[in-house]
Design a protein around this motif. Structure first.
Motif, mmCIF file in Angstrom:
data_model
loop_
_atom_site.group_PDB
_atom_site.id
_atom_site.type_symbol
_atom_site.label_atom_id
_atom_site.label_comp_id
_atom_site.label_asym_id
_atom_site.label_seq_id
_atom_site.Cartn_x
_atom_site.Cartn_y
_atom_site.Cartn_z
ATOM 1 N N UNK A 177 -8.827 -56.963 -34.612
ATOM 2 C CA UNK A 177 -9.021 -56.144 -35.804
ATOM 3 C C UNK A 177 -9.104 -54.663 -35.452
ATOM 4 N N UNK A 178 -9.735 -54.347 -34.316
ATOM 5 C CA UNK A 178 -9.801 -52.948 -33.897
ATOM 6 C C UNK A 178 -8.413 -52.380 -33.644
ATOM 7 N N UNK A 179 -7.590 -53.126 -32.910
ATOM 8 C CA UNK A 179 -6.266 -52.621 -32.537
ATOM 9 C C UNK A 179 -5.301 -52.639 -33.712
ATOM 10 N N UNK A 180 -5.312 -53.708 -34.510
ATOM 11 C CA UNK A 180 -4.369 -53.810 -35.629
ATOM 12 C C UNK A 180 -4.689 -52.780 -36.702
ATOM 13 N N UNK A 181 -5.979 -52.512 -36.939
ATOM 14 C CA UNK A 181 -6.349 -51.502 -37.941
ATOM 15 C C UNK A 181 -5.769 -50.140 -37.580
ATOM 16 N N UNK A 182 -5.930 -49.738 -36.337
ATOM 17 C CA UNK A 182 -5.413 -48.442 -35.902
ATOM 18 C C UNK A 182 -3.890 -48.411 -35.933
ATOM 19 N N UNK A 183 -3.256 -49.472 -35.446
ATOM 20 C CA UNK A 183 -1.793 -49.525 -35.410
ATOM 21 C C UNK A 183 -1.201 -49.520 -36.810
ATOM 22 N N UNK A 184 -1.765 -50.329 -37.712
ATOM 23 C CA UNK A 184 -1.216 -50.429 -39.063
ATOM 24 C C UNK A 184 -1.336 -49.112 -39.822
ATOM 25 N N UNK A 185 -2.443 -48.413 -39.661
ATOM 26 C CA UNK A 185 -2.601 -47.131 -40.348
ATOM 27 C C UNK A 185 -1.618 -46.085 -39.839
ATOM 28 N N UNK A 186 -1.373 -46.070 -38.531
ATOM 29 C CA UNK A 186 -0.424 -45.107 -37.979
ATOM 30 C C UNK A 186 1.008 -45.433 -38.412
ATOM 31 N N UNK A 187 1.365 -46.715 -38.386
ATOM 32 C CA UNK A 187 2.726 -47.100 -38.775
ATOM 33 C C UNK A 187 2.972 -46.824 -40.247
ATOM 34 N N UNK A 188 2.002 -47.176 -41.103
ATOM 35 C CA UNK A 188 2.190 -46.998 -42.548
ATOM 36 C C UNK A 188 2.397 -45.534 -42.910
ATOM 37 N N UNK A 189 1.574 -44.656 -42.374
ATOM 38 C CA UNK A 189 1.712 -43.241 -42.690
ATOM 39 C C UNK A 189 3.017 -42.652 -42.201
#
Length: 223
Positions: free
Chosen positions: A155-167
């Protein structure tokens, strides 16, 4: 649309060598040399938020030892710099890859779990059953808490990755469509892009803060 995700490709387009990871080291070039530079506005601008983070992390860890928070402050600084550098043109965003985020989250989680179960085994067992849990629900709560502990690095890694990719995807889509709009809509698209860039800058700082705070909370549970 087939080239939409090329901005997240760690390999260069010419040599097919993963040289884009070197962009993660650019943050070291803008960090001040603390021991060889006199106090100036730049060092004051860097030290004030770090001192605030130090006080907050000490409260979360319930300790007054300044050295306890250095790891989490360094983690916040690394993630924030990489997120902000990823907003610059032609720079690779290393935090948009699970290879980067899992490398930070998984060793932290493993070290916390090993320390907790070796040093504080009884307290770790008590964390599996929250206070006030009915007797019939205790086996289910143990399963739920165990699963939640195992998915923490994900959850820590996916949260950061998903926010960066989406933006970055939204900014790329808007940037590609700006070239084909009419002159009347060009000003509106530019304003939207500026607002989105401001939002992404705030998200870059907030995501680094969230990652560091959650890591501090996980450390406080096993201490």
């Amino acid at each position: 649309m087939t080239n939409l995700f090329t901005i997240f490709d760690p390999s260069t387009s010419m040599m097919k060598i993963q040289l884009n990871w070197t962009s993660s080291m650019l943050g070291l070039m803008i960090m001040p040399v603390w021991f060889w530079m006199m106090n100036n506005r730049y060092t004051m601008m860097m030290s004030k938020p770090l001192n605030m983070l130090n006080k907050e992390f000490n409260i979360l860890l319930n300790t007054n030892n300044k050295g306890m928070t250095m790891m989490f402050i360094s983690l916040f600084t690394l993630i924030m710099l990489n997120n902000i550098l990823g907003l610059l043109p032609y720079l690779f965003t290393s935090t948009s890859h699970l290879m980067m985020t899992l490398t930070m989250a998984l060793p932290l989680w493993l070290s916390f779990m090993m320390f907790g179960w070796i040093k504080n085994s009884e307290k770790m067992f008590t964390h599996l059953v929250p206070t006030g849990t009915p007797t019939l629900l205790m086996p289910f709560m143990v399963c739920i808490e165990t699963i939640s502990n195992f998915i923490r690095p994900g959850t820590l890694s996916v949260r950061l990755t998903a926010n960066m990719i989406a933006g970055h995807l939204i900014m790329t889509l808007l940037g590609n469509s700006t070239m084909s709009v009419s002159t009347n809509m060009l000003l509106i698209m530019l304003i939207i892009q500026m607002m989105l860039l401001t939002l992404e800058t705030a998200v870059a700082i907030i995501q680094g803060y969230v990652f560091a705070v959650l890591s501090t909370l996980y450390a406080s549970e096993v201490n």
